[in-house]
Design an enzyme around this catalytic site. Sequence first.
Site, PDB file in Angstrom:
ATOM      1  N   HIS A  21       0.980  -1.246   0.028  1.00 34.39           N
ATOM      2  CA  HIS A  21      -0.075   0.171   0.062  1.00 34.39           C
ATOM      3  C   HIS A  21       0.877   1.166   0.082  1.00 34.39           C
ATOM      4  O   HIS A  21       1.826   1.446   0.914  1.00 34.39           O
ATOM      5  CB  HIS A  21      -0.857   0.061   1.163  1.00 34.39           C
ATOM      6  N   HIS A  63      -1.395  11.458  -2.124  1.00 29.38           N
ATOM      7  CA  HIS A  63      -2.583  10.889  -2.073  1.00 29.38           C
ATOM      8  C   HIS A  63      -3.458  11.727  -1.725  1.00 29.38           C
ATOM      9  O   HIS A  63      -4.632  11.948  -2.318  1.00 29.38           O
ATOM     10  CB  HIS A  63      -2.450   9.795  -0.595  1.00 29.38           C
TER      11      HIS A  63
END
Length: 254
Positions: A21, A63
């Site tokens: 991730h 992100h």
Amino acid sequence: MGNGIDQALSADWPYPRLVAHRIGGRLAPENTLAGFDACIRFGYRMIEFDAKLSSDNQVFLLHDDNLNRTTNGRGPAAQHTWQQLASLDAGAWFDVRFKDERLPTLAQVAARCEREAIAANIEIKPCPGRDEITGRLVALAAKDLWRARKPLLSSFSFDALKAARDAVPSLPCGMLFDALPRDWLRIVRELACASLHANHRHLTQQNVRAMRDAGLRVLAYTVNDPARARELAKWGVDMICTDRLDMIGEDVVS
């Protein structure tokens, strides 16, 4: 962890079971090149990361819509040129050892993936109001940058993923969901998705079976408990995206 992860690869699905991730999980600052070292150290052969556009349309990794949390910059990322973004420190927030780590471009990540034979799941993460252009430019860049193994595209944004599919139909894509909507099958079929990516908390043995019966591969995120990873693997989940590269290995999911 050994080479067991790669043994699950097949001609119709060339991606490993375990996915790191945001490249380095909890072991490195997210969405930076520093995470690759952790992937390799723990035997991971696939990364997931977030791609968006600068104000001058450079594809880079981040992100959040804002710079505040993971860099020493401030404000919306979409209001900064790549030259401005490239000067930011994207590592010190995580640990002083990563001071002066920079935001990477998609091209830099692709080069490292190709050199290390690492597969990629590119999450298209558009800034507000930039869904279609982000999807299109990410897909076009990915088509040119990856040679050995096509990256898997995904997004929570239907419009971004549709734009990516329209621009480069040859790249496989997966729709991202948190809670599964009732019409998930209609959505993924409309986008001609190869996979469905879901928050593992909303996955059950029954809906995983329904996804697989529909011909979809399944990615579960973000799975940080080895027991849950083992359960999902038994249900037939194809990819397990985790922050815990140090805890979840092939021995857990095989």
